[in-house]
Design a protein around this motif. Structure first.
Motif, mmCIF file in Angstrom:
data_model
loop_
_atom_site.group_PDB
_atom_site.id
_atom_site.type_symbol
_atom_site.label_atom_id
_atom_site.label_comp_id
_atom_site.label_asym_id
_atom_site.label_seq_id
_atom_site.Cartn_x
_atom_site.Cartn_y
_atom_site.Cartn_z
ATOM 1 N N ILE A 200 -61.741 -15.718 -53.046
ATOM 2 C CA ILE A 200 -62.167 -17.097 -52.794
ATOM 3 C C ILE A 200 -63.586 -17.255 -53.317
ATOM 4 O O ILE A 200 -64.535 -16.739 -52.741
ATOM 5 C CB ILE A 200 -62.100 -17.435 -51.289
ATOM 6 C CG1 ILE A 200 -60.679 -17.264 -50.775
ATOM 7 C CG2 ILE A 200 -62.606 -18.851 -51.038
ATOM 8 C CD1 ILE A 200 -60.531 -17.421 -49.280
ATOM 9 N N MET A 201 -63.704 -17.949 -54.451
ATOM 10 C CA MET A 201 -65.004 -18.195 -55.076
ATOM 11 C C MET A 201 -64.940 -19.535 -55.798
ATOM 12 O O MET A 201 -63.888 -20.188 -55.813
ATOM 13 C CB MET A 201 -65.363 -17.064 -56.029
ATOM 14 C CG MET A 201 -64.375 -16.850 -57.141
ATOM 15 S SD MET A 201 -64.629 -15.323 -58.047
ATOM 16 C CE MET A 201 -63.710 -14.170 -57.049
ATOM 17 N N LYS A 202 -66.043 -19.944 -56.393
ATOM 18 C CA LYS A 202 -66.103 -21.227 -57.090
ATOM 19 C C LYS A 202 -64.991 -21.300 -58.136
ATOM 20 O O LYS A 202 -64.721 -20.329 -58.840
ATOM 21 C CB LYS A 202 -67.468 -21.401 -57.748
ATOM 22 C CG LYS A 202 -67.651 -22.760 -58.345
ATOM 23 C CD LYS A 202 -69.035 -22.933 -58.905
ATOM 24 C CE LYS A 202 -69.142 -24.320 -59.518
ATOM 25 N NZ LYS A 202 -70.386 -24.545 -60.185
ATOM 26 N N ASP A 203 -64.354 -22.465 -58.208
ATOM 27 C CA ASP A 203 -63.277 -22.787 -59.151
ATOM 28 C C ASP A 203 -61.935 -22.124 -58.840
ATOM 29 O O ASP A 203 -60.988 -22.272 -59.598
ATOM 30 C CB ASP A 203 -63.680 -22.485 -60.597
ATOM 31 C CG ASP A 203 -64.823 -23.369 -61.068
ATOM 32 O OD1 ASP A 203 -64.904 -24.526 -60.604
ATOM 33 O OD2 ASP A 203 -65.626 -22.915 -61.893
ATOM 34 N N THR A 204 -61.828 -21.403 -57.734
ATOM 35 C CA THR A 204 -60.556 -20.813 -57.327
ATOM 36 C C THR A 204 -59.660 -21.899 -56.747
ATOM 37 O O THR A 204 -60.122 -22.777 -56.025
ATOM 38 C CB THR A 204 -60.785 -19.725 -56.258
ATOM 39 O OG1 THR A 204 -61.623 -18.713 -56.789
ATOM 40 C CG2 THR A 204 -59.468 -19.099 -55.811
ATOM 41 N N GLN A 205 -58.371 -21.829 -57.049
ATOM 42 C CA GLN A 205 -57.412 -22.767 -56.483
ATOM 43 C C GLN A 205 -56.775 -22.162 -55.241
ATOM 44 O O GLN A 205 -56.381 -21.002 -55.247
ATOM 45 C CB GLN A 205 -56.342 -23.113 -57.515
ATOM 46 C CG GLN A 205 -56.893 -23.883 -58.678
ATOM 47 C CD GLN A 205 -55.832 -24.279 -59.681
ATOM 48 O OE1 GLN A 205 -54.642 -24.195 -59.399
ATOM 49 N NE2 GLN A 205 -56.270 -24.722 -60.841
ATOM 50 N N LEU A 206 -56.708 -22.969 -54.192
ATOM 51 C CA LEU A 206 -56.130 -22.557 -52.910
ATOM 52 C C LEU A 206 -55.040 -23.540 -52.522
ATOM 53 O O LEU A 206 -55.097 -24.709 -52.898
ATOM 54 C CB LEU A 206 -57.186 -22.568 -51.798
ATOM 55 C CG LEU A 206 -58.500 -21.840 -52.010
ATOM 56 C CD1 LEU A 206 -59.428 -22.112 -50.838
ATOM 57 C CD2 LEU A 206 -58.262 -20.370 -52.173
ATOM 58 N N GLN A 207 -54.083 -23.066 -51.742
ATOM 59 C CA GLN A 207 -53.100 -23.951 -51.141
ATOM 60 C C GLN A 207 -53.131 -23.730 -49.637
ATOM 61 O O GLN A 207 -53.067 -22.587 -49.179
ATOM 62 C CB GLN A 207 -51.698 -23.683 -51.676
ATOM 63 C CG GLN A 207 -50.666 -24.616 -51.075
ATOM 64 C CD GLN A 207 -49.276 -24.392 -51.617
ATOM 65 O OE1 GLN A 207 -49.010 -23.458 -52.342
ATOM 66 N NE2 GLN A 207 -48.378 -25.273 -51.239
ATOM 67 N N VAL A 208 -53.245 -24.817 -48.891
ATOM 68 C CA VAL A 208 -53.254 -24.738 -47.434
ATOM 69 C C VAL A 208 -51.815 -24.557 -46.969
ATOM 70 O O VAL A 208 -50.953 -25.363 -47.283
ATOM 71 C CB VAL A 208 -53.876 -26.000 -46.808
ATOM 72 C CG1 VAL A 208 -53.826 -25.927 -45.296
ATOM 73 C CG2 VAL A 208 -55.306 -26.180 -47.298
#
Length: 75
Positions: free
Chosen positions: A33-41
């Motif tokens: 988890i860092m800048k520009d990383t894509q996450l899905q809740v």
């Protein structure tokens, strides 16, 4: 700015900023988890005490206090 804790289940977001102390930032980076990383809740625990997110193929549970420090935008 939108915070990760404010995201709805199923929402896909991109990390804009980690507004954390050094130790927590390093821990989040070790999870990917860092800048520009894509996450899905994926899930919110009752009363939003924790939030489960998907980073790549990995599932991670974050405390609400940690998710409050991650600024995101919807993609």
């Amino acid at each position: 700015m939108k915070k990760l804790i404010d995201c709805e289940k199923g929402e896909k977001v991109k990390v804009l900023k980690l507004a954390t102390n050094y130790d927590l930032k390093q821990r989040l980076i070790s999870f990917g988890i860092m800048k520009d990383t894509q996450l899905q809740v994926l899930e919110h625990a009752p009363r939003k005490k924790t939030i489960e997110v998907k980073v790549g193929k990995m599932r991670i549970a974050l405390r609400a206090e940690e998710a409050e420090l991650i600024e995101v935008e919807t993609i």
